[in-house]
Design a protein around this motif. Structure first.
Motif, PDB file in Angstrom:
ATOM      1  N   ASP A  88       0.824  -1.132   0.437  1.00 16.73           N
ATOM      2  CA  ASP A  88      -0.124  -0.026  -0.189  1.00 16.73           C
ATOM      3  C   ASP A  88       0.916   1.117  -0.460  1.00 16.73           C
ATOM      4  O   ASP A  88       1.671   1.624   1.172  1.00 16.73           O
ATOM      5  CB  ASP A  88      -0.888  -0.388   1.090  1.00 16.73           C
ATOM      6  CG  ASP A  88      -1.940   0.744   0.839  1.00 16.73           C
ATOM      7  OD1 ASP A  88      -2.189   1.977   0.283  1.00 16.73           O
ATOM      8  OD2 ASP A  88      -2.827   1.006   2.121  1.00 16.73           O
ATOM      9  N   LEU A  89       1.074   1.730  -1.367  1.00 17.13           N
ATOM     10  CA  LEU A  89       1.585   3.085  -1.077  1.00 17.13           C
ATOM     11  C   LEU A  89       1.453   4.319  -0.635  1.00 17.13           C
ATOM     12  O   LEU A  89       1.964   4.916  -0.556  1.00 17.13           O
ATOM     13  CB  LEU A  89       2.533   3.152  -2.664  1.00 17.13           C
ATOM     14  CG  LEU A  89       3.180   2.130  -3.197  1.00 17.13           C
ATOM     15  CD1 LEU A  89       3.230   2.467  -5.536  1.00 17.13           C
ATOM     16  CD2 LEU A  89       3.917   1.315  -2.193  1.00 17.13           C
ATOM     17  N   ALA A  90       0.202   4.469  -0.575  1.00 16.55           N
ATOM     18  CA  ALA A  90      -0.103   5.214  -0.173  1.00 16.55           C
ATOM     19  C   ALA A  90      -0.250   6.059   1.545  1.00 16.55           C
ATOM     20  O   ALA A  90      -0.871   6.410   2.604  1.00 16.55           O
ATOM     21  CB  ALA A  90      -2.093   5.311  -0.273  1.00 16.55           C
ATOM     22  N   ASP A  91      -0.616   4.577   1.998  1.00 23.51           N
ATOM     23  CA  ASP A  91      -0.613   4.167   4.075  1.00 23.51           C
ATOM     24  C   ASP A  91       0.841   4.008   4.374  1.00 23.51           C
ATOM     25  O   ASP A  91       1.409   3.004   4.262  1.00 23.51           O
ATOM     26  CB  ASP A  91      -1.337   3.173   4.389  1.00 23.51           C
ATOM     27  CG  ASP A  91      -1.823   2.671   6.119  1.00 23.51           C
ATOM     28  OD1 ASP A  91      -1.365   4.425   6.267  1.00 23.51           O
ATOM     29  OD2 ASP A  91      -2.411   2.087   6.061  1.00 23.51           O
ATOM     30  N   TRP A  92       1.615   5.426   5.375  1.00 28.63           N
ATOM     31  CA  TRP A  92       2.258   4.662   5.842  1.00 28.63           C
ATOM     32  C   TRP A  92       3.024   4.846   6.855  1.00 28.63           C
ATOM     33  O   TRP A  92       3.181   5.682   7.781  1.00 28.63           O
ATOM     34  CB  TRP A  92       3.739   6.147   5.266  1.00 28.63           C
ATOM     35  CG  TRP A  92       3.851   6.330   4.030  1.00 28.63           C
ATOM     36  CD1 TRP A  92       3.058   6.229   2.981  1.00 28.63           C
ATOM     37  CD2 TRP A  92       4.828   4.931   3.218  1.00 28.63           C
ATOM     38  NE1 TRP A  92       3.417   5.906   1.223  1.00 28.63           N
ATOM     39  CE2 TRP A  92       4.666   4.857   1.478  1.00 28.63           C
ATOM     40  CE3 TRP A  92       6.047   3.850   3.702  1.00 28.63           C
ATOM     41  CZ2 TRP A  92       5.057   4.028   0.273  1.00 28.63           C
ATOM     42  CZ3 TRP A  92       6.425   3.319   2.842  1.00 28.63           C
ATOM     43  CH2 TRP A  92       6.396   3.012   0.978  1.00 28.63           C
ATOM     44  N   PRO A 138      -5.958   8.423   4.393  1.00 23.43           N
ATOM     45  CA  PRO A 138      -6.463   9.147   5.548  1.00 23.43           C
ATOM     46  C   PRO A 138      -5.747   8.733   6.970  1.00 23.43           C
ATOM     47  O   PRO A 138      -5.742  10.081   7.732  1.00 23.43           O
ATOM     48  CB  PRO A 138      -7.998   9.644   5.400  1.00 23.43           C
ATOM     49  CG  PRO A 138      -8.210   8.856   4.008  1.00 23.43           C
ATOM     50  CD  PRO A 138      -7.210   7.758   3.842  1.00 23.43           C
ATOM     51  N   GLY A 139      -5.791   7.960   6.852  1.00 26.03           N
ATOM     52  CA  GLY A 139      -5.781   6.792   8.514  1.00 26.03           C
ATOM     53  C   GLY A 139      -3.779   7.263   8.412  1.00 26.03           C
ATOM     54  O   GLY A 139      -3.408   6.469   9.463  1.00 26.03           O
ATOM     55  N   SER A 140      -3.186   7.964   7.578  1.00 25.57           N
ATOM     56  CA  SER A 140      -1.837   7.442   7.933  1.00 25.57           C
ATOM     57  C   SER A 140      -1.180   8.668   8.514  1.00 25.57           C
ATOM     58  O   SER A 140      -1.835   9.758   8.545  1.00 25.57           O
ATOM     59  CB  SER A 140      -1.296   7.684   6.220  1.00 25.57           C
ATOM     60  OG  SER A 140       0.413   7.750   5.897  1.00 25.57           O
TER      61      SER A 140
END
Length: 657
Positions: A88-92, A138-140
Motif C-alpha cells: 500500500d503506497l498510500a499508507d505509511w 486518511p489514516g496514515s
C-alpha cells in the motif's frame, strides 16, 4: 533511475501481510484521474509503472519547492513497501518507516553502493509530497510525525555514509577473477596441518578398540568431555560454565564431535562411541574434505551453532546400561559436488536473505570475499564490517556488546580449526567481561581454497576457477584467455609448457585446442598469437597448415598468407575478406577506440582500395558495423571514403539489417 534496483517481487520475501482490496486515491491539482496505490505480489508491471509516475512527480516537486532530497531514496521506500511490506503506497505507518530506516534500507544502500546521507530527509519529503498531492491515506500518520521520526536517524545515516566505503562490499559489483585450484601436493600438505583432521583422528584413537560409553542420549560423559577438552585443546572452559550438567554445553568440543561423527571418523553404536576403520584409511586430503563438508551438514559453519542445546535427562556421569543402538546416519558426505549455479548479485542477495539460512550461512559470504584475495588475504576489520552489513549482526543484537567482532571471531576461529583459513597478526581486546580476538589478516589455506569451492558448490554457487598449470590440460590453459590478466595467462602457459613431458606434442595440443570447433574467434586469435610468441612462430605456422580445413580456416589462411607460408592466389578471396572482417569485429569489441586507426590501417592499407567493391557483398553479420567504423576512423582518407561508399551499397542491399 531507469529501472528497479532489486529483483522482482517474490524473490526475497513471502508476500503481503494482508490482502485488502486495492485502494485508489484522487490526485487533486496535478492529476485529473484517480491513481492506483495498492499492488499485490504479482503486479510487477503495474507497480513499476505507478512507482515511476510517483518518482517523476516527486522529482519535479523537489525542484519546484527547492527541497534538498534524493528521489532514489523514495524509490527504495516504494520498493520496500512492495517487496517486504503490504504493497500500500498510500499508507505509511510509523512502524513501517522505522523498519525501513532501521534495517532494510542500510542493507540495500551499502550492498548496492547507493547514496546514504539524504535518506531520512528524502523519506520525510516524499511523505509530504504524497500529502500535498492528496495521495496519502486518511489514516496514515501526518507528515510532521514522519519528519520527527526521520530526524532521529539523521546522525546514524551520516555515520553510515562515513563508513560505507567498504572495499569488500565495493568488489561485489564486479565479476571475480578465476581462482587457481591448488596443486594436489599443496592441498595434501595443507590438509595434514588442519586441526580438525588431528581432532578426528585423535578422537578415534581415544575411543580405543572397545569404544567409550555414552550417556542415554548419546552424549559424552562429563569426565570424558573434560578429558577431551585437554586432549584436543578445544579452548572450552568447563570450570567457567555456569551449569556444566551435560557435555553439549562445551561448544567447540561438541561441534568437533558432531563433525567427526558426520564425517564417519567415529560413530555411536550400542551406547558407545567407536572408531570407524574406513576413515582411518583415507588420505589426508579426502579426510579433510569429508570433515569440512560434514561441518557444514551439522551447522558448524554458523556462528549461532548450536541453535538449541541438546537435552539430556539422564545422569550425566552414568553410562547407559540397557540402551538400544542409536540410529545415526554416518554416511560420509559426497565430496564430488558439481557446480550448478552462478555467483551474481541476485544469487547472493537471495542466499543472504533467506528466512532459514543454509547450513553455512555465515561462512558463505566470508568465503566469497576470501576467494577474491587468495594471494594477499583480507584485513580483519574490512571483513568484519562487510559481514556485519550483509548479515545484519549488529542490527539484530541487543545490548552494547561489539556483536560484529564477537561473531566474526567465532566464525574465523571455526574456519581456522577446520583448516580453511590462517588468521595472522590478530590480538585480544577486552569486550566487557570477556576478550575478543580482532585485527590481523585472514587468508585461505591451499586446502581452504579447494574446500571453499566445495562448500559454495553445496550451496549451488559456482565460483570461476583456473587449474594448476602443472597438471592442467591444453584446453584448460587455452580457456583462460580473457578470463585472467594477460601477464598471468602467459605465466601459466609457460609453467604448463615447462611441465609437459613431450613439449612438441603439447604445443600441437595447444594449437588444436585454440582452433577447436565451437571456440570463439577471440580465443582462437589470441591463443594462436600467444602460441607463436611463446613457442615460436615457425613451429606454430607448421601446425596451422593442418587446420586449413578446420572451423577457423579463414583466420588460419589469413595468418599463413601474411607470413608468406601460402600464396594468396591459392585462397578464395571471399575467405580472406571474411577473415579480415572477423579480425576487425574483434578489434571493435576489445581494443580501445584510440587504437582503431592503427588496426584499420594494418588490415586495409591504401593499396587495398579495390577490395571494398567486394566487401559490401559479404554475408557477414557485422560487415555494416565494421564498414561504418572504417569510414569514420581509418587514417587514410581514400580508404575511409571507399568504406563509407561500400557501407551505403551494403545498406541498399540489406536495408541496414
Amino acid at each position: 533511475m531507469s529501472g528497479p534496483i532489486l529483483p522482482a517481487r517474490g524473490t526475497i520475501c513471502s508476500g503481503h501481510a494482508d490482502r485488502r482490496p486495492w485502494v485508489w486515491w484522487p490526485v487533486p491539482g496535478v492529476h485529473t484521474r484517480r491513481m492506483r496505490m495498492r499492488f499485490g505480489p504479482d503486479s510487477d508491471d503495474e507497480f513499476h509503472a505507478a512507482a515511476q509516475e510517483l518518482l517523476d512527480g516527486f522529482a519535479a516537486w523537489l525542484t519546484e519547492n527547492e527541497v534538498v532530497a534524493e528521489p532514489m531514496s523514495a524509490e527504495l521506500l516504494l520498493q520496500y513497501k512492495w517487496l517486504a511490506g503490504d504493497g500500500d503506497l498510500a499508507d505509511w505507518p510509523l512502524e513501517h518507516i522505522e523498519t525501513f530506516l532501521d534495517g532494510w534500507c542500510p542493507h540495500i544502500v551499502l550492498e548496492h553502493r547507493l547514496p546514504v546521507r539524504l535518506v531520512p530527509a528524502s523519506v520525510a519529503a516524499f511523505v509530504e509530497f504524497l500529502d500535498e498531492r492528496g495521495l496519502l491515506a486518511p489514516g496514515s500518520p501526518r507528515p510532521s510525525q514522519v519528519r520527527r521520526l526521520c530526524g532521529e536517524y539523521v546522525e546514524e545515516y551520516d555515520e553510515l555514509e562515513a563508513g560505507a566505503g567498504s572495499p569488500l562490499l565495493t568488489e561485489l559489483g564486479d565479476d571475480p577473477d578465476p581462482v587457481r585450484i591448488p596443486s594436489p601436493a599443496d592441498r595434501a600438505a595443507s590438509a595434514a596441518q588442519a586441526r580438525i583432521l588431528h581432532d578426528a583422528r585423535a578422537l578415534a584413537g581415544w575411543c580405543g578398540p572397545r569404544g567409550r560409553a555414552l550417556t542415554a542420549t548419546g552424549n559424552l560423559r562429563l569426565a570424558d568431555a573434560r578429558e577431551l577438552v585437554g586432549l584436543l585443546g578445544t579452548g572450552d572452559e568447563p570450570d567457567r560454565v555456569a551449569r556444566l550438567d551435560r557435555s553439549t554445553r562445551l561448544r567447540t568440543l561438541t561441534w568437533v564431535l558432531e563433525t567427526s561423527v558426520r564425517a564417519g571418523a567415529v560413530r555411536r553404536e550400542s551406547g558407545r562411541l567407536v572408531a570407524v576403520p574406513r576413515f582411518a584409511g583415507l588420505d589426508d586430503t579426502s579426510a579433510h574434505e569429508d570433515l569440512v563438508l560434514a561441518a557444514r551438514e551439522v551447522g558448524a559453519l554458523s556462528t549461532g551453532w548450536p541453535h538449541v542445546a541438546a537435552e539430556d535427562t539422564a545422569d550425566p556421569d552414568l553410562p547407559v546400561r540397557e540402551a538400544a543402538p542409536i540410529a545415526v546416519d554416518d554416511t560420509a558426505p559426497d565430496a564430488d559436488v558439481v557446480f550448478t549455479g552462478e555467483i551474481d548479485d541476485e544469487a547472493i542477495e537471495a542466499l543472504l536473505r533467506a528466512e532459514e539460512g543454509p547450513p553455512s550461512e555465515d561462512a558463505t559470504p566470508a568465503l566469497l570475499f576470501l576467494l577474491r584475495h587468495v594471494d594477499d588475504g583480507v584485513d580483519h576489520d574490512d571483513l568484519r564490517h562487510a559481514l556485519d552489513v550483509l548479515l545484519d549482526w549488529t542490527e539484530d543484537a541487543d545490548g552494547d556488546a561489539d556483536v560484529a567482532s564477537l561473531r566474526t571471531a567465532t566464525l574465523l576461529e571455526q574456519l581456522e580449526r577446520l583448516g580453511l583459513v590462517e588468521w595472522a597478526g590478530s590480538r585480544h581486546e577486552p569486550d566487557g567481561a570477556e576478550e575478543v580476538r580482532v585485527g590481523g589478516i585472514v587468508q585461505l589455506t591451499p586446502g581452504g581454497v579447494a574446500c571453499a569451492l566445495l562448500l559454495l558448490a553445496a550451496e549451488d554457487l559456482h565460483y570461476p576457477t583456473r587449474p594448476d598449470p602443472a597438471v592442467a590440460s591444453a584446453a584448460e590453459i587455452v580457456e583462460l584467455a580473457g578470463e585472467v590478466p594477460p601477464d598471468e595467462w602467459r605465466r601459466d602457459i609457460d609453467a604448463w609448457h615447462a611441465a609437459q613431458p613431450d613439449p612438441a606434442r603439447a604445443v600441437a595440443e595447444f594449437v588444436a585446442a585454440a582452433l577447436a570447433p565451437g571456440q570463439t574467434l577471440l580465443v582462437a586469435l589470441t591463443a594462436t598469437g600467444v602460441a607463436a610468441d611463446r613457442f615460436g612462430a615457425e613451429a606454430v605456422d607448421t601446425l596451422l597448415h593442418d587446420h586449413l580445413d578446420g572451423p577457423h580456416r579463414g583466420m588460419v589462411a589469413r595468418r599463413l598468407v601474411a607470413r608468406g607460408e601460402i600464396d594468396a592466389d591459392a585462397v578464395e578471396p571471399e575467405l580472406l575478406l571474411t577473415a579480415s572482417i572477423d579480425v576487425l569485429a574483434v578489434a571493435l569489441d576489445t581494443v580501445d577506440a584510440e587504437d582503431w586507426p592503427d588496426a584499420f590501417a594494418a588490415e586495409f592499407p591504401p593499396e587495398t582500395l579495390e577490395v571494398f567493391d567486394a566487401v559490401w557483398q559479404l554475408d557477414h553479420p557485422r560487415v555494416g558495423e565494421v564498414l561504418a567504423a572504417l569510414g569514420e576512423h581509418h587514417p587514410d582518407a581514400a580508404v575511409a571514403t571507399a568504406a563509407r561508399r561500400a557501407r551505403e551499397r551494403w545498406r541498399s542491399r540489406t536495408g541496414g539489417a
